[in-house]
Design an enzyme around this catalytic site. Sequence first.
Site, PDB file in Angstrom:
ATOM      1  N   HIS A  83     -32.094 -18.149  -5.174  1.00  0.00           N
ATOM      2  CA  HIS A  83     -32.773 -18.674  -3.706  1.00  0.00           C
ATOM      3  C   HIS A  83     -33.783 -17.989  -3.167  1.00  0.00           C
ATOM      4  CE1 HIS A  83     -29.964 -16.682  -0.650  1.00  0.00           C
ATOM      5  NE2 HIS A  83     -31.372 -16.336   0.311  1.00  0.00           N
ATOM      6  N   ASP A 113     -25.448 -18.299  -6.905  1.00  0.00           N
ATOM      7  CA  ASP A 113     -27.136 -17.861  -6.256  1.00  0.00           C
ATOM      8  C   ASP A 113     -27.477 -16.258  -6.609  1.00  0.00           C
ATOM      9  OD1 ASP A 113     -29.111 -17.738  -4.375  1.00  0.00           O
ATOM     10  OD2 ASP A 113     -27.728 -17.410  -2.731  1.00  0.00           O
ATOM     11  N   SER A 191     -31.602 -11.162   1.913  1.00  0.00           N
ATOM     12  CA  SER A 191     -30.602 -12.021   0.380  1.00  0.00           C
ATOM     13  C   SER A 191     -31.089 -11.224  -0.818  1.00  0.00           C
ATOM     14  CB  SER A 191     -31.781 -12.912   0.313  1.00  0.00           C
ATOM     15  OG  SER A 191     -30.252 -14.138   1.090  1.00  0.00           O
TER      16      SER A 191
END
Length: 368
Positions: A83, A113, A191
Site C-alpha cells: 500500500h 500487502d 508502514s
Amino acid sequence: MYLGISNIDGGGSKDVTITEAPGGAVPTGSVDPGSAEGPSVQEVYNQDGPGVVTVEVASREVGPGGGSGFVIDKQGHVVTNQHVVDGADSVSVAFASGAREEARVVGEDPSTDLAVLQVDAPKQTLKPLTLGDSEALGVGDPVIAIGNPLNVGISVTTGIVSGVGRPIKAPNNYTINGAVQTDAAINPGNSGGPLLDARGTVVGVNSQIFSETGGFQGVGFAVPVNTVKGVVEQLIETGRVEHGFIGVSMFQVGIGELAAYSGRDAAKLSDELGLPENGAIVSKTTRGGPADEAGLKGGEGREEDVAGLPVPIGDVITEVRGEPVSTPDDVIEVVNSLKPGDDLPLTVVTPGEEPRDVTVRLGVQPPE
C-alpha cells in the site's frame, strides 16, 4: 488503518542471497533487549538501523507520500508494504547514511500487502537485515520496531508481542493470516518497516494499526516474516504471486461464536436452524468458481434472524483436511497455505442434511 503517509511535504537480478537466522535457535522470548544474554536496544538499532530505509513515492493522483522499508540482500532488494507504493509514478529510497537512490518496483502483492523494490546502490550502502522466524514468537516476547513515523526520520520503539496468529485485512480485502500484534508504537510512516525480535532478526513487516483517532492506540499489526519469505521469493523471481482460491464468501463468525452471541448453546441453535454445531457458514459462492464446481451452495435468498443478525443459511464447512472448523479463519488459513491446482478435502453439511465429503481444486485468486 494502513500506515503509509500521503500528501507529505517536500527487471532485476534473480541471483540473490537473503540471510535467514539459523534454525534451532534459542526461543526469542528467552532473551530480553539489554539483558546479559542479548544485545541492548541501542545495539540492535546500531546493527539494523543502517538497513532500514525511507521509501518516498510520488503520484499524480495523490501527490507525494511514503513509508519505510528494509534491505534484504546485496543485490539492492528492499521490502516494503504494497500500500506504500500502490499507484506510485516514481519511487525512491533514502538510506540512513543520507544517500538517496531511485528505485523500481520489482513486484507487488496486495493479498499480503508486500512489495519488493530494487535500487542500484553501492554494496557498502546496502546493509541487509536477517530474517527470523515468526512461528517462534510467543505472547509477551519483546520486539523492536524501526521506521520513519510521520516522516520525522528513522526512529526506534519497543514493546512486546501482544498476540499472534491474528487475521488482518489486506488492501484488496482478502485476509492475511498469522499477523503479529504488538504494542510497540507504530504510526503513519512506519508502514513497511521491520518488526524485530530481541536479537535483531526480522519477525514481521509493520503494516497496520487499529485506531479510532488516527493515532497509535497500542494495537499494531505486522505481516509475519514467514509469509514474507515466500512472497518475496516469488516477487523477485516472477514479479507476481499466485494465491490459491476456492471462491466462497463466509459469514463473519463460526456457528459456535454465533450461538454464544445469541445467548444459546450450539445444540439449540443447530436444532432451530438445521445447522451443524460447528463450522463456517457459506454465504455466497463465486459462480463457476472451484467451490461452485464442487457443489457448494451459499445462503443467498435464505436468511434467518439470529439476535438481530441476518444469517445466511448456506452450506457449512465443518472440516478442512480432516480438522474441525470453528471459524471462517480456519478455512482461510488453510487456503492461504496452498497454491492453485492443489486439492482441498472438505466436509460440508447442507442445512438439514447429512455431512458429505467434497474435494475442491484450488483456482487462482482474482485481484479482488
